[in-house]
Design a protein around this motif. Structure first.
Motif, PDB file in Angstrom:
ATOM      1  N   UNK A   1      -6.074  -3.431  -2.336  1.00  0.00           N
ATOM      2  CA  UNK A   1      -5.133  -4.296  -2.736  1.00  0.00           C
ATOM      3  C   UNK A   1      -5.779  -5.918  -2.054  1.00  0.00           C
ATOM      4  N   UNK A   2      -5.456  -6.717  -2.939  1.00  0.00           N
ATOM      5  CA  UNK A   2      -5.778  -8.137  -2.645  1.00  0.00           C
ATOM      6  C   UNK A   2      -4.299  -8.922  -2.856  1.00  0.00           C
ATOM      7  N   UNK A   3      -4.031  -9.422  -1.705  1.00  0.00           N
ATOM      8  CA  UNK A   3      -2.760 -10.324  -1.656  1.00  0.00           C
ATOM      9  C   UNK A   3      -2.814 -11.752  -2.287  1.00  0.00           C
ATOM     10  N   UNK A   4      -2.022 -12.055  -3.014  1.00  0.00           N
ATOM     11  CA  UNK A   4      -2.085 -13.315  -3.669  1.00  0.00           C
ATOM     12  C   UNK A   4      -1.609 -14.419  -2.476  1.00  0.00           C
ATOM     13  N   UNK A   5      -2.302 -15.436  -2.273  1.00  0.00           N
ATOM     14  CA  UNK A   5      -2.097 -16.547  -1.420  1.00  0.00           C
ATOM     15  C   UNK A   5      -2.133 -17.876  -1.889  1.00  0.00           C
ATOM     16  N   UNK A   6      -1.201 -18.705  -0.869  1.00  0.00           N
ATOM     17  CA  UNK A   6      -1.260 -19.913  -1.304  1.00  0.00           C
ATOM     18  C   UNK A   6      -2.368 -20.780  -0.855  1.00  0.00           C
ATOM     19  N   UNK A   7      -2.967 -21.620  -2.040  1.00  0.00           N
ATOM     20  CA  UNK A   7      -4.305 -21.950  -1.580  1.00  0.00           C
ATOM     21  C   UNK A   7      -4.141 -23.211  -0.576  1.00  0.00           C
ATOM     22  N   UNK A   8      -3.083 -23.603  -0.130  1.00  0.00           N
ATOM     23  CA  UNK A   8      -3.127 -24.703   1.022  1.00  0.00           C
ATOM     24  C   UNK A   8      -2.725 -23.896   2.249  1.00  0.00           C
TER      25      UNK A   8
ATOM     26  N   UNK B   1      -8.267   5.525 -11.076  1.00  0.00           N
ATOM     27  CA  UNK B   1      -8.077   6.193 -12.272  1.00  0.00           C
ATOM     28  C   UNK B   1      -6.945   5.247 -13.158  1.00  0.00           C
ATOM     29  N   UNK B   2      -7.282   5.579 -14.503  1.00  0.00           N
ATOM     30  CA  UNK B   2      -6.489   4.813 -15.513  1.00  0.00           C
ATOM     31  C   UNK B   2      -4.982   5.463 -15.415  1.00  0.00           C
ATOM     32  N   UNK B   3      -5.050   6.907 -15.411  1.00  0.00           N
ATOM     33  CA  UNK B   3      -3.859   7.407 -15.277  1.00  0.00           C
ATOM     34  C   UNK B   3      -2.683   6.945 -14.418  1.00  0.00           C
ATOM     35  N   UNK B   4      -3.295   6.717 -13.110  1.00  0.00           N
ATOM     36  CA  UNK B   4      -2.747   6.137 -11.852  1.00  0.00           C
ATOM     37  C   UNK B   4      -2.104   4.600 -12.210  1.00  0.00           C
TER      38      UNK B   4
ATOM     39  N   UNK C   1       6.348   3.617 -13.418  1.00  0.00           N
ATOM     40  CA  UNK C   1       7.307   3.747 -12.623  1.00  0.00           C
ATOM     41  C   UNK C   1       7.520   2.950 -11.452  1.00  0.00           C
ATOM     42  N   UNK C   2       6.716   1.875 -11.150  1.00  0.00           N
ATOM     43  CA  UNK C   2       6.958   1.081 -10.083  1.00  0.00           C
ATOM     44  C   UNK C   2       7.536  -0.037 -10.548  1.00  0.00           C
ATOM     45  N   UNK C   3       7.224  -0.532 -11.587  1.00  0.00           N
ATOM     46  CA  UNK C   3       7.808  -1.717 -12.025  1.00  0.00           C
ATOM     47  C   UNK C   3       9.277  -1.753 -12.005  1.00  0.00           C
ATOM     48  N   UNK C   4       9.769  -2.998 -11.784  1.00  0.00           N
ATOM     49  CA  UNK C   4      11.375  -2.952 -11.678  1.00  0.00           C
ATOM     50  C   UNK C   4      12.076  -2.293 -10.194  1.00  0.00           C
TER      51      UNK C   4
ATOM     52  N   UNK D   1       0.940  -1.233  -0.154  1.00  0.00           N
ATOM     53  CA  UNK D   1       0.001  -0.016  -0.149  1.00  0.00           C
ATOM     54  C   UNK D   1       0.973   1.241   0.076  1.00  0.00           C
ATOM     55  N   UNK D   2       1.643   1.343   0.815  1.00  0.00           N
ATOM     56  CA  UNK D   2       2.722   2.505   1.053  1.00  0.00           C
ATOM     57  C   UNK D   2       3.334   2.554  -0.382  1.00  0.00           C
ATOM     58  N   UNK D   3       4.045   1.475  -0.973  1.00  0.00           N
ATOM     59  CA  UNK D   3       4.541   1.887  -2.409  1.00  0.00           C
ATOM     60  C   UNK D   3       3.723   2.254  -3.496  1.00  0.00           C
ATOM     61  N   UNK D   4       2.721   1.482  -3.375  1.00  0.00           N
ATOM     62  CA  UNK D   4       1.791   1.619  -4.706  1.00  0.00           C
ATOM     63  C   UNK D   4       0.731   3.165  -4.838  1.00  0.00           C
ATOM     64  N   UNK D   5       0.736   3.461  -3.285  1.00  0.00           N
ATOM     65  CA  UNK D   5       0.037   4.730  -3.290  1.00  0.00           C
ATOM     66  C   UNK D   5       0.840   5.861  -3.903  1.00  0.00           C
TER      67      UNK D   5
END
Ligand code: GTA
Length: 165
Positions: free
Chosen positions: A63-70, A84-87, A94-97, A51-55
Motif C-alpha cells: 500500500x502506498x499512501x498519497x501525500x501532500x507534496x508540501x 491477483x486480478x481477481x482480488x 465490494x469495497x468501493x462505497x 491494510x485492514x480493510x483492503x486485505x
C-alpha cells in the motif's frame, strides 16, 4: 452479459494525463492491472486501517499512501497493490462505497503505481479535486472555528497587527 470489468468504456471514468501511452493502451492496462486507487479518504486514516480493510478482498503486495507534496502528510488517497486480478476486481466491486473513518471511499482501477504518483498534484500540495471541495470534515471545521475564536479574543487581534504594518 459482458462483465463491467471487461468493458474498457466502463472500467474507469478517470484518465491520468501522465500515463505514457494512448487511450487504447491506457484501457488495456486497466483491464489487466492489479492496482487500485482509493479516493475520498479521511486525512486521518492510516496505512494500517487501509491494510485492514483492503486485505478483506485478498492478499496485498503493498500500500502506498498519497501525500501532500508540501507537508508530506496523508492527503486523502492511496494505492493498493494486489497479487491477483481477481482480488483487485473484488476490491472495486465490494469495497468501493463502503465507509472508512466516516467517509464513503471510492475504489478505482489504476494503471499501476510509479514513483512520484504518491504526491498530490494540486497547487496547494494536496489533491487537485480538493481545491474544488466545499464539504469539510467536522474536525477541520471545528479546528478552524477554534482558530478564529482564539484570534478574535486575542487583545488587539490579528487585524490590529496587520494595521500596524
Ligand atoms: N486510478 O480517480 C482516480 C484518480 N484521481 C482522482 C487521482 N489519481 C487517480 N487514479 C485513479 N483514479 O497519481 C491519482 C493521480 C496521481 C494521484 C494524485 O492520484 O494519477 P491528483 O488527484 O492530485 O491529480 O492526483 P489528478 O488526478 O491529475 O487530478 P484530476 O482530479 O484528474 O483533475 C484534473 C483536472 O480536472 C484539473 O485540470 C482540474 O482543474 C480539473 N478538476 C478536478 N476536479 C475538479 C472539480 N471538482 N471541478 C472543476 N474542475 C476540476
Amino acid at each position: 452479459m459482458a462483465s463491467l470489468f471487461k468493458d474498457p468504456n466502463k472500467i474507469s471514468a478517470y484518465r491520468d494525463k501522465r500515463f505514457p501511452g494512448n487511450q487504447e493502451e491506457f484501457e488495456q492496462t486497466l483491464l489487466k492491472s492489479t492496482t487500485v486507487y482509493v479516493g475520498n479518504m479521511s486525512f486521518y486514516t492510516t496505512e494500517e486501517q487501509a491494510y485492514e480493510l483492503f486485505s478483506r478482498a485478498g492478499e496485498i503486495k503493498k500500500i502506498t499512501m498519497g501525500l501532500d507534496k508540501n507537508t508530506k502528510t496523508p492527503c486523502g488517497f492511496c494505492f493498493v497493490m494486489y497479487y491477483s486480478r481477481e482480488d483487485t476486481e473484488d476490491a472495486v466491486k465490494y469495497i468501493s462505497g463502503t465507509i472508512l473513518d466516516d467517509r464513503p471511499i471510492r475504489v478505482d482501477f489504476d494503471w499501476g503505481f510509479q514513483e512520484g504518483r504518491q504526491w498530490g498534484r494540486g497547487r496547494s500540495g494536496g489533491q487537485v479535486r480538493d481545491e474544488y471541495r466545499t464539504d469539510y470534515d467536522p474536525d477541520i471545521l471545528s479546528n478552524l472555528l477554534v482558530y478564529v475564536v482564539l484570534n478574535l479574543s486575542y487583545e488587539g487581534g490579528y487585524g490590529k497587527l496587520v494595521q500596524k504594518e
